[in-house]
Scaffold this motif. Structure first.
Motif, mmCIF file in Angstrom:
data_model
loop_
_atom_site.group_PDB
_atom_site.id
_atom_site.type_symbol
_atom_site.label_atom_id
_atom_site.label_comp_id
_atom_site.label_asym_id
_atom_site.label_seq_id
_atom_site.Cartn_x
_atom_site.Cartn_y
_atom_site.Cartn_z
ATOM 1 N N PRO A 156 29.420 44.847 36.165
ATOM 2 C CA PRO A 156 29.235 43.887 35.074
ATOM 3 C C PRO A 156 30.592 43.313 34.679
ATOM 4 C CG PRO A 156 29.149 46.124 34.219
ATOM 5 C CD PRO A 156 29.233 46.244 35.717
ATOM 6 N N ALA A 157 30.571 42.180 34.005
ATOM 7 C CA ALA A 157 31.824 41.528 33.610
ATOM 8 C C ALA A 157 32.668 42.437 32.735
ATOM 9 C CB ALA A 157 31.512 40.217 32.886
ATOM 10 N N SER A 158 32.033 43.289 31.959
ATOM 11 C CA SER A 158 32.774 44.184 31.057
ATOM 12 C C SER A 158 33.591 45.225 31.814
ATOM 13 C CB SER A 158 31.807 44.887 30.102
ATOM 14 O OG SER A 158 30.861 45.653 30.841
ATOM 15 N N ARG A 159 33.273 45.416 33.105
ATOM 16 C CA ARG A 159 33.994 46.418 33.905
ATOM 17 C C ARG A 159 34.811 45.765 35.018
ATOM 18 N NH1 ARG A 159 29.359 50.106 35.991
ATOM 19 N NH2 ARG A 159 31.095 50.993 37.188
ATOM 20 N N LEU A 168 37.664 36.419 34.413
ATOM 21 C CA LEU A 168 37.155 37.761 34.117
ATOM 22 C C LEU A 168 38.068 38.553 33.206
ATOM 23 C CD1 LEU A 168 35.982 38.739 37.721
ATOM 24 C CD2 LEU A 168 34.658 37.614 35.910
ATOM 25 N N GLY A 169 39.278 38.046 32.945
ATOM 26 C CA GLY A 169 40.182 38.784 32.062
ATOM 27 C C GLY A 169 41.639 38.548 32.401
ATOM 28 N N GLU A 195 37.914 47.314 36.736
ATOM 29 C CA GLU A 195 37.805 48.352 37.770
ATOM 30 C C GLU A 195 38.196 47.824 39.145
ATOM 31 O OE1 GLU A 195 34.101 50.465 37.739
ATOM 32 O OE2 GLU A 195 34.055 50.578 35.545
ATOM 33 N N ARG A 221 31.894 35.141 39.273
ATOM 34 C CA ARG A 221 30.707 35.871 38.800
ATOM 35 C C ARG A 221 29.892 36.398 39.971
ATOM 36 N NH1 ARG A 221 30.696 31.536 35.056
ATOM 37 N NH2 ARG A 221 29.116 30.407 36.267
#
Length: 527
Positions: free
Chosen positions: A259-262, A167-168, A265, A250
């Motif tokens: 969402p994956a973009s957040r 995820l990052g 958080e 996921r």
């Protein structure tokens, strides 16, 4: 820099609360009979905020004397019947600490002799448990063997064994293993202050704790941090690959409604929300995919370069003496507690077998048929329990022993004893039932239901033998009971001799011969 232990003739202060000097500051424990106990000594800083999904950092040094007489926060988790947690314990992210039990022999050890050290990793399916559980109290074991016992608390579940690295960059896999390595480094640098020998450390654990032991036995980062190992019921083949870990990550984000973009958080959201979502995930995965867990160690190419079971089978585990074994009736406890962690019904076991066959290209229909032929009662609960026991614990332990014995002294056991009450309840020698025998911590007659139909005297005798063997192994590298008990020969793949721990210990040549014939030498994982 190493901590130091003062020794000499006891004076007035010798009977006061014990104080040890660590590299981060002084810590105060408490006297409990002939044992000094320190609880919740930090081996790393609180993994909060930006550090929530990061490897552990050293704790901040402190001035004065830190009180270490009470338990601190336990790792955030979803409470359940599988792992009973004592009342009074609170959850929180400041959970990277360990307990120390050290014998107290005033005036008898003026030279400051160092004692063997045993470092315990608790079990709980990688998502439950704590080093604060009463069953893991190390007083009796420390006193019986004149050794130092350390019990490690580490991150669990979503915070410790859920790989979110897909995820990052804010997320690092295998954080629970990173925590354990940090604790072993703390032992190396500080245990002399508690009378322990940093050059004689035995790492031992049960269930997922034993799975961590087998994983660390193949981790380059852990090399040299321990010198012997004991793995009690290790799920050694329960390790994820990167693709599997990414799919679980996921699903975790979906449960978090992010969402994956957040994903970042997750570093700031309330811990209760993470625990709740993880609780759903931890139940959901084994129900949908019997035989699998949601959280487990992962092959990350760094801490775990490849699957631990492959490392064992290729003779690449660390060259240290090893005791490994299982309980005769591992799966029965999961049936009793109706836990989804292990499949225990014919339908669930058959689903597991189909999944295993589909995920292993080399698993031919012929090999699957050969495995199932060893379980003529597979369509009945008894056969399903046997298959589940062997798939999750028995065969992984054998595959570990076969590989490790190629280069290092290895001993295998099977724990068979069950009290009359456990036999009547059809639990037998179920998963984790050996724990009170290892630590010598049985409940009272009125508050220990396992003795309601008797068996306490026999259990105490068996416990004494097991404790003496474990302690002799930690001290000398050989599990001799030193009391005239049955000789325990090393394990050899050619003979597969194992010590059966029961009312009377006995050595059996290849007690699981039929299983070896059916399952074969090539490990089958459930990643």
């Amino acid at each position: 820099m190493r901590a130091e232990l003062s020794a000499g003739v006891p004076g007035p202060d010798d009977f006061a609360d014990p104080i040890a000097r660590t590299v981060y500051g002084d810590v105060r424990g408490v006297r409990e009979g002939a044992i000094s106990v320190w609880r919740s000594i930090p081996y790393a800083g609180a993994p909060t905020g930006a550090a929530r999904f990061a490897p552990p950092r050293p704790p901040q040094p402190w001035d004065g004397v830190r009180d270490c007489t009470r338990f601190g926060q336990i790792a955030p988790q979803s409470m359940g019947p599988m792992v009973p947690i004592e009342s009074g314990l609170t959850m929180g992210e400041d959970c990277l600490w360990l307990n120390v039990w050290s014998p107290r022999h005033e005036g008898s050890d003026p030279a400051g002799r160092s004692r063997p050290v045993l470092v315990w990793l608790h079990g709980g399916a990688y998502c439950l448990g704590t080093a604060a559980q009463e069953i893991y109290d190390g007083r009796k074991l420390a006193l019986a063997g004149d050794v130092v016992i350390v019990a490690v608390n580490y991150r669990l579940g979503a915070l410790g064994f859920l790989d979110l690295s897909s995820l990052g960059d804010d997320f690092v896999p295998n954080l629970g293993l990173h925590d354990q390595i940090a604790a072993l480094e703390w032992v190396r640098d500080n245990i002399a202050a508690f009378g322990g020998d940093p050059g004689n450390v035995t790492l031992f654990g049960e269930s997922s704790g034993a799975g961590c032991v087998t994983a660390l036995l193949t981790s380059p980062r852990a090399a040299g941090l321990f010198h012997k190992a004991i793995a009690q019921s290790p799920p050694a083949t329960t390790v994820f690959g990167p693709e599997r870990a990414a799919a679980v990550a996921r699903r975790f984000l979906e449960l978090m409604e992010l969402p994956a973009s957040r994903a970042a958080e997750l570093l700031e959201c309330p811990i209760d929300r993470i625990v709740a979502a993880a609780g759903v995930l931890l139940d959901e995965v084994p129900l949908k995919e019997p035989g699998r867990l949601a959280a487990a160690p992962v092959v990350d190419g760094d801490l775990l370069p490849t699957y631990p079971i492959d490392q064992f089978q290729h003779g690449r585990s660390h060259r240290v003496p090893l005791i490994v074994g299982t309980n005769k009736d591992e799966a029965s406890l999961f049936r009793l507690l109706r836990s989804p962690i292990l499949p225990v019904t014919p339908d669930a076991v058959n689903t597991m077998l189909r999944d295993v066959a589909a995920s292993h290209p080399g698993m031919s229909p012929e090999r699957l048929a050969e495995i199932t032929s060893a379980y003529p009662d597979l369509s009945k609960p008894r056969g399903a329990l046997a298959m589940s026991t062997d798939a999750a614990f028995r065969m992984p332990a054998h595959w570990v022993a076969d590989g490790h014995a190629q280069h290092s002294p290895t001993w295998m056991y099977r724990f068979d004893y069950a009290t009359p009450m456990l036999r009547a309840a059809r639990v037998g020698a179920g998963h984790a039932t050996e724990l009170p025998y290892v630590f010598g911590n049985f409940g009272t007659i009125n508050h220990d239901p396992t003795f309601w139909l008797g068996g306490r005297k026999t259990a105490m005798e068996i416990s004494g033998r097991i404790m003496r063997r474990w302690l002799a192994f930690a001290t000398y590298g050989v599990p001799a009971a030193i009391d005239g008990s049955k000789h325990w020969p090393p394990y050899r793949p050619s003979a597969r001799r194992a010590l059966v721990l029961d009312t009377a210990d006995r050595v059996v040549d290849d007690p699981d011969r039929d299983l070896h014939t059916a399952w074969g030498q090539r490990a089958v994982g459930f990643s």
